[in-house]
Design a protein around this motif. Structure first.
Motif, PDB file in Angstrom:
ATOM      1  N   GLU A 296      -6.550  -1.917   4.407  1.00 16.05           N
ATOM      2  CA  GLU A 296      -5.710  -1.772   5.602  1.00 16.05           C
ATOM      3  C   GLU A 296      -4.814  -0.559   5.432  1.00 16.05           C
ATOM      4  OE1 GLU A 296      -4.559  -5.714   7.756  1.00 16.05           O
ATOM      5  OE2 GLU A 296      -4.305  -6.058   5.605  1.00 16.05           O
ATOM      6  N   ASP A 297      -4.311  -0.065   6.562  1.00 18.07           N
ATOM      7  CA  ASP A 297      -3.455   1.113   6.595  1.00 18.07           C
ATOM      8  C   ASP A 297      -2.007   0.664   6.743  1.00 18.07           C
ATOM      9  OD1 ASP A 297      -2.110   3.467   7.095  1.00 18.07           O
ATOM     10  OD2 ASP A 297      -3.499   4.185   8.627  1.00 18.07           O
ATOM     11  N   SER A 298      -1.154   1.025   5.784  1.00 21.52           N
ATOM     12  CA  SER A 298       0.240   0.572   5.810  1.00 21.52           C
ATOM     13  C   SER A 298       1.055   1.217   6.927  1.00 21.52           C
ATOM     14  CB  SER A 298       0.908   0.831   4.458  1.00 21.52           C
ATOM     15  OG  SER A 298       0.896   2.213   4.140  1.00 21.52           O
ATOM     16  N   HIS A 299       0.472   2.208   7.611  1.00 14.76           N
ATOM     17  CA  HIS A 299       1.166   2.738   8.783  1.00 14.76           C
ATOM     18  C   HIS A 299       1.261   1.697   9.890  1.00 14.76           C
ATOM     19  CE1 HIS A 299       0.042   6.519   6.781  1.00 14.76           C
ATOM     20  NE2 HIS A 299       1.094   7.016   7.378  1.00 14.76           N
ATOM     21  N   VAL A 300       0.314   0.757   9.898  1.00 18.63           N
ATOM     22  CA  VAL A 300       0.273  -0.223  10.991  1.00 18.63           C
ATOM     23  C   VAL A 300       0.368  -1.668  10.516  1.00 18.63           C
ATOM     24  CG1 VAL A 300      -1.014   1.314  12.512  1.00 18.63           C
ATOM     25  CG2 VAL A 300      -2.263  -0.171  10.953  1.00 18.63           C
ATOM     26  N   ALA A 301       0.092  -1.932   9.252  1.00 18.20           N
ATOM     27  CA  ALA A 301       0.122  -3.309   8.734  1.00 18.20           C
ATOM     28  C   ALA A 301       0.470  -3.267   7.250  1.00 18.20           C
ATOM     29  CB  ALA A 301      -1.222  -3.998   8.959  1.00 18.20           C
ATOM     30  N   LEU A 302       0.639  -4.451   6.652  1.00 13.31           N
ATOM     31  CA  LEU A 302       0.951  -4.535   5.228  1.00 13.31           C
ATOM     32  C   LEU A 302      -0.327  -4.864   4.466  1.00 13.31           C
ATOM     33  CD1 LEU A 302       3.136  -4.502   3.020  1.00 13.31           C
ATOM     34  CD2 LEU A 302       3.383  -6.980   3.365  1.00 13.31           C
ATOM     35  N   PRO A 303      -0.917  -3.875   3.776  1.00 16.63           N
ATOM     36  CA  PRO A 303      -2.142  -4.150   3.022  1.00 16.63           C
ATOM     37  C   PRO A 303      -1.858  -5.080   1.847  1.00 16.63           C
ATOM     38  CG  PRO A 303      -1.796  -1.787   3.335  1.00 16.63           C
ATOM     39  CD  PRO A 303      -0.518  -2.469   3.680  1.00 16.63           C
ATOM     40  N   ARG A 304      -2.863  -5.869   1.480  1.00 18.67           N
ATOM     41  CA  ARG A 304      -2.728  -6.791   0.356  1.00 18.67           C
ATOM     42  C   ARG A 304      -3.650  -6.348  -0.771  1.00 18.67           C
ATOM     43  NH1 ARG A 304      -1.325 -12.479  -0.470  1.00 18.67           N
ATOM     44  NH2 ARG A 304      -2.625 -13.383  -2.122  1.00 18.67           N
ATOM     45  N   GLN A 305      -3.100  -6.230  -1.950  1.00 21.37           N
ATOM     46  CA  GLN A 305      -3.838  -5.851  -3.144  1.00 21.37           C
ATOM     47  C   GLN A 305      -3.866  -7.065  -4.068  1.00 21.37           C
ATOM     48  OE1 GLN A 305      -5.898  -4.966  -5.616  1.00 21.37           O
ATOM     49  NE2 GLN A 305      -5.509  -2.835  -5.007  1.00 21.37           N
ATOM     50  N   ASP A 306      -5.064  -7.653  -4.231  1.00 21.68           N
ATOM     51  CA  ASP A 306      -5.176  -8.893  -4.993  1.00 21.68           C
ATOM     52  C   ASP A 306      -5.555  -8.683  -6.450  1.00 21.68           C
ATOM     53  OD1 ASP A 306      -4.478 -10.936  -3.138  1.00 21.68           O
ATOM     54  OD2 ASP A 306      -6.348 -10.540  -2.067  1.00 21.68           O
ATOM     55  N   GLY A 307      -5.586  -7.461  -6.922  1.00 18.07           N
ATOM     56  CA  GLY A 307      -5.932  -7.219  -8.312  1.00 18.07           C
ATOM     57  C   GLY A 307      -4.889  -7.751  -9.275  1.00 18.07           C
ATOM     58  N   SER A 308      -5.343  -8.099 -10.470  1.00 19.02           N
ATOM     59  CA  SER A 308      -4.404  -8.529 -11.512  1.00 19.02           C
ATOM     60  C   SER A 308      -3.712  -7.311 -12.102  1.00 19.02           C
ATOM     61  CB  SER A 308      -5.157  -9.255 -12.622  1.00 19.02           C
ATOM     62  OG  SER A 308      -6.019  -8.352 -13.318  1.00 19.02           O
ATOM     63  N   ARG A 309      -2.661  -7.540 -12.839  1.00 16.86           N
ATOM     64  CA  ARG A 309      -1.966  -6.422 -13.489  1.00 16.86           C
ATOM     65  C   ARG A 309      -2.912  -5.665 -14.413  1.00 16.86           C
ATOM     66  NH1 ARG A 309       4.269  -6.780 -14.312  1.00 16.86           N
ATOM     67  NH2 ARG A 309       4.913  -8.293 -12.741  1.00 16.86           N
TER      68      ARG A 309
END
Length: 615
Positions: A296-309
């Protein structure tokens, strides 16, 4: 007859490569931003007695290189001490202003200048609506320069102001012609992969018989771009993009990234940051914690990153960690949700995200991405977002949707104790130190920067281009008056990549028919063909592809931006160009005429990986 694109690497690139030093962290200095050799000592702290002449020379060379690296890496202790003194004399309202960068409407900067003066703002950012155009459709540089001077004049007399821009090259170009037009940043990745790096993590290597690798070209290119911007009055460039793109699933970054390979992105983003500093601008690695692997593009929404540290440290965070270890002046915090850091909280408002950057060793400025972006302003509003970002650990708050509201909210939050006085003071000190460093760097008062002559022990090394040419470089590794255009043309020529087809085949002997692209793309390719004596309107069909997947049909498919566009093309010959500049199309015509394409893929295309393709 098979021939190769001309190797036009001038001494500017060879010189610039020496700015890249391995293992020289900025944090270990004694505040020595000033030029001049330090006292020569042996590696164990003793004198240089007992060393051979060659050993003494090598020791002096290393010390001079380290001084130059430290000067380009960011503020020294002297700048931090001066900033501490200046901020100690400020009121809460003045400190609140020093952590804000505003935006304005239209080309007239008078209202913005008034706001800077009234609210004690650190400065302003220039966006496309603020750039005046001349009668020829290009930038009216005289008017723009005057407006930038007005913004700078509105800042505190003792603290140089921020006049910022997003100028990456390629798709993100805020100030266009007559400034030099640049290919996309991914072109540097293609040039680096084509020089033998091939994503294997090597630094500063060269392929046998070639000039310096893409890192040197990245230093030279960003230094030239910075010099053009600094001449207009800019002081800061929110570049380079240190995001690692994952390819077609990444809708936002794409060719703004150097590569899909984290090691290569780290090498080139550090090189770009050094180049910007050498040209007189403060740069910023962006967008931590990595915007290239979300859908997703953070200009229009909040992207979610599900990767572990652990996953993020191996991919998205690796370029940031490498840059921070070497020393960079600034890191930009993006707007993403990363549950591994903090659930349901944008990273730009998350103490855990800022803590991760600090744990990597960065003690300089962390700037937020624009706070007027949809991912933030829709959920938190013009008052809460700046306060929460500052409280979480941000030092510089970029483009709040209402800077007057943001300023008042910060002052109120400090008065109420919601944000501690120490947190605001710390942020203001970091921002002021950055501005003091940038001014001294641009004025030639440090061991590197515009117009600074290299020490003799480095100048002799710098003068030796690997191709034996004397190029057009000054003794500090800078390009001459025509250096920007030369380096941009060189980048276009060195990056063009043959993804499939026969290497060195003359395809254009009967002419070319041009499909796809936009009107400017087609006009530029026609002009390049005409310049080469190639007729258009007949012969092979060349389909230009910009943006997403390529359409079927055509003898030759050409990706103008991200190479993954070629995955949907069924042409026998597929070429990645990484740019839409006139020089890019000239390089394409050379390849169509039988020249060998020197670039290699910096990102995967189908089953082909980083370093594949080419001749």
């Amino acid at each position: 007859m098979t021939h190769t694109l001309p190797r036009r690497r001038a001494a500017a690139v060879g010189l610039a490569l020496s700015l890249l030093l391995t293992g020289c962290a900025a944090g270990g200095d004694d505040g020595s931003g000033a030029s001049g050799p330090s006292e020569t000592t042996a590696g164990d702290g003793g004198t240089d007695q007992g060393l051979s002449a060659e050993q003494r020379r090598e020791q002096r060379r290393r010390e001079a290189q380290q001084q130059r690296e430290q000067a380009l890496a960011g503020p020294a202790e002297e700048h931090r001490e001066q900033a501490e003194e200046l901020v100690s004399e400020m009121s809460a309202a003045e400190r609140a202003g020093q952590v804000l960068v505003g935006q304005y409407d239209g080309v007239d900067a008078a209202a913005m200048a008034e706001q800077i003066e009234r609210l004690h703002l650190a400065g302003a950012i220039v966006m496309p609506p603020n750039v005046p155009t001349g009668a020829d459709g290009g930038v009216d540089v005289e008017t723009l320069s005057g407006e930038l001077e007005r913004l700078q004049a509105a800042t505190d007399d003792e603290i140089p102001g921020i006049v910022a821009v997003d100028q990456e090259g390629g798709l993100v170009t805020r100030v266009g012609e007559p400034l030099t037009e640049w290919p996309t940043p991914m072109a540097y990745g293609a040039a680096a992969a084509g020089d033998g790096s091939e994503g294997d993590g090597s630094e500063g290597e060269t392929s046998e018989g070639d000039g310096p690798d893409g890192s040197g070209l990245a230093v030279a290119g960003h230094r030239a771009m910075a010099a053009d911007l600094a001449e207009l009055g800019f002081t800061m460039d929110f570049a380079p993009t240190a995001d690692v793109t994952v390819g077609p699933a990444d809708p936002t970054i794409g060719a703004r990234s150097f590569s899909t390979d984290p090691q290569l992105v780290g090498e080139l983003s550090l090189a770009a940051t050094r180049g910007l500093a050498a040209g007189g601008l403060a740069g910023s690695l962006k967008h931590f914690p990595g915007h290239g692997s979300v859908e997703e593009d953070s200009h229009v929404a909040l992207p979610r990153q599900d990767g572990s540290r652990e996953q993020l440290r191996e991919r998205d965070w690796k370029p940031f960690a490498a840059g921070i270890e070497a020393g960079v002046p600034m890191v930009m915090m993006g707007h993403l949700e990363v549950p591994a850091l903090e659930e349901d909280v944008p990273t730009s408002l998350s103490a855990a995200a800022y803590g991760e950057v600090r744990d990597m060793g960065h003690d300089g400025v962390i700037v937020t991405d624009a706070l007027n972006m949809g991912a933030i302003v829709d959920g938190y509003g013009p008052a809460r977002a700046p306060v929460l970002a500052l409280q979480a650990g941000a030092d510089l708050l970029l483009m709040p949707s209402d800077v007057t509201t943001a300023h008042a909210a910060i002052v109120e939050a400090v008065d109420s104790g919601e944000v501690s006085e120490d947190r605001l003071r710390q942020a203001a000190e970091r921002v002021v130190a950055l501005q003091l460093w940038r001014e001294e760097l641009a004025d030639g008062e440090l061991a590197a920067g515009p117009g600074v002559e290299a020490p003799e022990v480095l100048a002799e090394e710098d003068e030796g281009g690997s191709d034996g040419s004397d190029g057009s470089a000054d003794s500090d590794g800078s390009a001459g008056s025509d250096g920007s255009a030369e380096v941009a043309g060189e980048l276009a020529g060195e990056s063009v990549t043959l993804v499939s087809g026969t290497c060195g085949q003359d395809l254009a002997s009967e002419g070319i028919r041009i499909l796809g692209g936009d009107a400017q793309d087609r006009a530029r390719l026609s002009a390049a063909a005409e310049e080469a004596g190639i007729p258009t309107g007949r012969g092979i069909t060349v389909r230009l592809i910009g943006g997403g997947q390529g359409a079927p049909g055509g003898d030759v498919a050409v990706a103008l931006d991200r190479p993954s566009s070629l995955e949907g093309a069924d042409a026998a010959t597929r070429i990645a160009l990484y740019g839409r500049t006139q020089e890019s199309f000239a390089a394409l015509v050379e390849v169509l005429s039988g020249a060998e394409a020197p670039g290699r893929l910096p990102a995967s295309v189908g089953e082909l990986g980083v370093g594949d393709g080419g001749c």
